[in-house]
Design an enzyme around this catalytic site. Structure first.
Site, PDB file in Angstrom:
ATOM      1  N   CYS A   1      -8.542  -5.353  -9.872  1.00 41.12           N
ATOM      2  CA  CYS A   1      -8.173  -4.260 -10.776  1.00 41.12           C
ATOM      3  C   CYS A   1      -7.734  -3.096  -9.890  1.00 41.12           C
ATOM      4  O   CYS A   1      -8.562  -2.421  -9.280  1.00 41.12           O
ATOM      5  CB  CYS A   1      -9.393  -3.908 -11.626  1.00 41.12           C
ATOM      6  SG  CYS A   1      -9.096  -2.631 -12.837  1.00 41.12           S
TER       7      CYS A   1
ATOM      8  N   CYS B   1       0.860  -1.179   0.000  1.00 37.96           N
ATOM      9  CA  CYS B   1       0.000   0.000   0.000  1.00 37.96           C
ATOM     10  C   CYS B   1       0.898   1.231   0.000  1.00 37.96           C
ATOM     11  O   CYS B   1       1.789   1.351   0.837  1.00 37.96           O
ATOM     12  CB  CYS B   1      -0.897  -0.018   1.234  1.00 37.96           C
ATOM     13  SG  CYS B   1      -1.861   1.499   1.454  1.00 37.96           S
TER      14      CYS B   1
ATOM     15  N   CYS C   1      -7.193  -1.299   1.419  1.00 34.65           N
ATOM     16  CA  CYS C   1      -6.109  -1.808   2.246  1.00 34.65           C
ATOM     17  C   CYS C   1      -6.687  -2.084   3.636  1.00 34.65           C
ATOM     18  O   CYS C   1      -7.310  -1.201   4.230  1.00 34.65           O
ATOM     19  CB  CYS C   1      -4.990  -0.782   2.333  1.00 34.65           C
ATOM     20  SG  CYS C   1      -3.720  -1.167   3.570  1.00 34.65           S
TER      21      CYS C   1
ATOM     22  N   CYS D   1       0.423   3.219   3.519  1.00 35.38           N
ATOM     23  CA  CYS D   1       0.899   2.742   4.832  1.00 35.38           C
ATOM     24  C   CYS D   1       1.983   1.676   4.771  1.00 35.38           C
ATOM     25  O   CYS D   1       2.555   1.324   5.800  1.00 35.38           O
ATOM     26  CB  CYS D   1      -0.272   2.228   5.663  1.00 35.38           C
ATOM     27  SG  CYS D   1      -0.933   0.637   5.112  1.00 35.38           S
TER      28      CYS D   1
ATOM     29  N   CYS E   1      -4.996   0.448   6.482  1.00 30.77           N
ATOM     30  CA  CYS E   1      -5.306   1.885   6.610  1.00 30.77           C
ATOM     31  C   CYS E   1      -6.608   2.288   5.926  1.00 30.77           C
ATOM     32  O   CYS E   1      -6.977   3.454   5.942  1.00 30.77           O
ATOM     33  CB  CYS E   1      -4.151   2.726   6.082  1.00 30.77           C
ATOM     34  SG  CYS E   1      -3.917   2.646   4.289  1.00 30.77           S
TER      35      CYS E   1
END
Length: 142
Positions: A130, A56, A105, A59, A108
């Protein structure tokens, strides 16, 4: 695994809106925190074949691995499975007059993209995560 959304745990990483704005570029903020979408075929990881882990961008949590990435020719990086089943959260998205499944995610709660299934891709899961390139950071295999 199906793309049925499940209950959302509280985020492990939290920041105020001002802190997110300071941490991210305006383009990153628009996608990660406001559920925007980058234009197709413009992201840095769309056709990348580098081995590694995709984290991510907000984070640093591990979300996907290159071993689950495939070429879907849809304009965004595509994966058939997250690195761990609890790495992402799936949420019903009824924006833009459609019913889709949003991918967040789990650490976060930043927006990653959407997941689709039943499209006929020759993958083990018949799913296509996607994902916006700008939502990810690739850490190449050492």
């Amino acid at each position: 695994m199906t793309t049925t959304p499940r209950s959302e745990p509280a985020p492990k990483v939290t920041h105020s809106d001002d802190e997110w704005r300071a941490k991210l570029t305006p383009a990153e903020y628009a996608v990660l925190r406001q559920a925007g979408t980058e234009r197709p075929y413009t992201g840095e990881y769309t056709d990348t074949e580098t081995e590694g882990v995709y984290e991510c961008r907000a984070c640093g949590a591990e979300l996907f691995r290159s071993s689950e990435k495939f070429h879907s020719h849809c304009g965004w990086p595509s994966f058939f499975d997250p690195s761990e089943s609890d790495a992402v959260i799936l949420r019903t998205d009824e924006s833009l007059g459609m019913r889709r499944v949003e991918v967040l995610c789990a650490s976060c709660h930043s927006h990653m993209g959407h997941v689709f299934e039943g499209e006929g891709y020759p993958t083990p899961t018949d799913q296509r995560y996607c994902i916006n390139s700008i939502s990810l950071r690739l850490v190449p295999k050492a």
